[in-house]
Design a protein around this motif. Structure first.
Motif, PDB file in Angstrom:
ATOM      1  N   GLU A  79      -3.691 -43.563 -18.797  1.00 28.06           N
ATOM      2  CA  GLU A  79      -2.469 -42.970 -19.348  1.00 28.06           C
ATOM      3  C   GLU A  79      -1.266 -43.299 -18.472  1.00 28.06           C
ATOM      4  O   GLU A  79      -0.186 -43.643 -18.975  1.00 28.06           O
ATOM      5  N   GLU A  84      -1.149 -47.674 -23.093  1.00 34.09           N
ATOM      6  CA  GLU A  84      -2.290 -47.422 -23.977  1.00 34.09           C
ATOM      7  C   GLU A  84      -1.998 -47.860 -25.415  1.00 34.09           C
ATOM      8  O   GLU A  84      -2.898 -48.335 -26.113  1.00 34.09           O
ATOM      9  N   THR A 105     -10.250 -45.359 -20.186  1.00 31.60           N
ATOM     10  CA  THR A 105      -8.928 -44.855 -19.856  1.00 31.60           C
ATOM     11  C   THR A 105      -9.095 -43.679 -18.907  1.00 31.60           C
ATOM     12  O   THR A 105     -10.213 -43.216 -18.643  1.00 31.60           O
ATOM     13  N   SER A 122      -4.245 -39.816 -25.260  1.00 28.58           N
ATOM     14  CA  SER A 122      -4.743 -41.166 -25.029  1.00 28.58           C
ATOM     15  C   SER A 122      -5.435 -41.729 -26.260  1.00 28.58           C
ATOM     16  O   SER A 122      -5.199 -42.878 -26.651  1.00 28.58           O
ATOM     17  N   LEU A 126      -4.250 -45.027 -28.240  1.00 34.76           N
ATOM     18  CA  LEU A 126      -5.180 -46.145 -28.357  1.00 34.76           C
ATOM     19  C   LEU A 126      -5.558 -46.443 -29.807  1.00 34.76           C
ATOM     20  O   LEU A 126      -5.980 -47.555 -30.135  1.00 34.76           O
TER      21      LEU A 126
END
Length: 322
Positions: A79, A84, A105, A122, A126
């Motif tokens: 992050e 991301e 991550t 996240s 993503l």
């Protein structure tokens, strides 16, 4: 902890993503999941500062796509890297099956934030339903053992949900791991990875304490970031002539010797480059040779003659080799 013992193989046709599974050995983690031992990291060359705002960085998307096309299916993000969204777009544009990728991550755990909130952000950035590995990015957010324990309980719930296949830590020293292992009631899921800066000039051995040995005793796999530091950030130094000699012996680059030094210790190794030929070269050349145990030890011994830490220097005294 099981270590990858199979050697790389390569043929004259070179490397492509379809060939990758047959080339890069995987390390089996303590939870039974497997991680490719060579990965592409987005944290240095592809870092995006907060000043860049929400604008998509096409160069980062392109660089990550370059790595995917070169044959890397293990991608390491976080992050705090700020990229991301770009990582997710590269994954989408690659059209590679999600099951063929290993995505990591991390959460930095900002004040007033929770691990769960960070993780949900996240996943949204993503554009994924799950990650293969989720890490506490560092222990330094926790001012008390209770804060660290609370964060880990959230990590365990995330693993329970299936949205993170494996969970672990990053930048944890022995003292931090010891605190984590004192979690009341014991673990539901212990950490299976500790991702650390690791290279000959930072081997985390001091006054009888050996972080690598401690992690192995606890069935925690090591992942190395910044493995090329002796070449890129700390040259000249005592390992230079050894790298040069071994590069000539094996017909490879000094960078490939440095990466092989980590791999030959059973350490998952992360590297980065925007140069497709260099990335392909790592996949082609690393399978072609293996350092002898004496060569691995010679590099380690020379490295202990110098200390150089690239990251998190604000948390350590200049000569702290932990």
């Amino acid at each position: 902890m099981n270590s990858a013992t199979s050697n790389f193989e390569v043929d004259a046709t070179g490397v492509s993503p379809k060939q990758l599974d047959g080339l890069i050995p995987s390390l089996k983690l303590a939870d039974g999941n497997e991680v490719p031992m060579l990965g592409y990291g987005l944290g240095t060359a592809n870092y995006k500062s907060g000043s860049a705002g929400d604008a998509i960085s096409e160069p980062i998307v392109t660089a990550t796509l370059t790595a995917l096309k070169a044959g890397y299916t293990h991608l390491d993000g976080a992050e705090v890297y700020g990229n991301e969204v770009e990582l997710g777009k590269a994954i989408e544009q690659s059209r590679l099956p999600r099951s063929s990728l290993f995505i990591t991550t991390k959460t930095i755990v900002h004040a007033g934030d929770t691990v769960t909130q960070s993780f949900n952000r996240s996943l949204e950035k993503l554009g994924l339903d799950y990650v293969d590995l989720y890490l506490l990015h560092s222990p330094f957010f926790a001012k008390t053992p209770e804060e660290l324990h609370q964060a880990w309980r959230e990590m365990e719930k995330i693993k329970d949900s299936g949205m993170a296949k494996s969970i672990g830590v990053s930048n944890f020293l022995i003292s931090h791991l010891q605190t984590l292992f004192e979690i009341p009631g014991g673990f539901v899921y212990p950490p299976v990875v500790n991702q650390i800066e690791y290279h000959p000039y930072l081997q985390h051995v001091v006054e009888g304490e050996d972080l690598i040995a401690y992690c192995r005793e606890k069935n925690i796999a090591i992942q190395a970031y910044s493995p090329l530091t002796a070449i890129t950030n700390a040259s000249p130094g005592p390992v230079d002539p050894i790298y040069t000699k071994l590069a000539k012996k094996y017909g490879v680059s000094e960078a490939e010797v440095a990466l092989r030094w980590c791999l030959d210790q059973g350490i998952v190794t992360l590297t980065t480059s925007s140069n497709e030929e260099r990335l392909k070269g790592y996949l082609k050349k690393l399978p072609s040779f293996k350092l002898t145990p004496k060569e691995v030890e010679d590099i380690a011994a020379a490295g202990k003659e110098k200390h150089h830490r690239v990251w998190w220097t604000e948390n350590f005294d200049a000569n702290d080799r932990r």
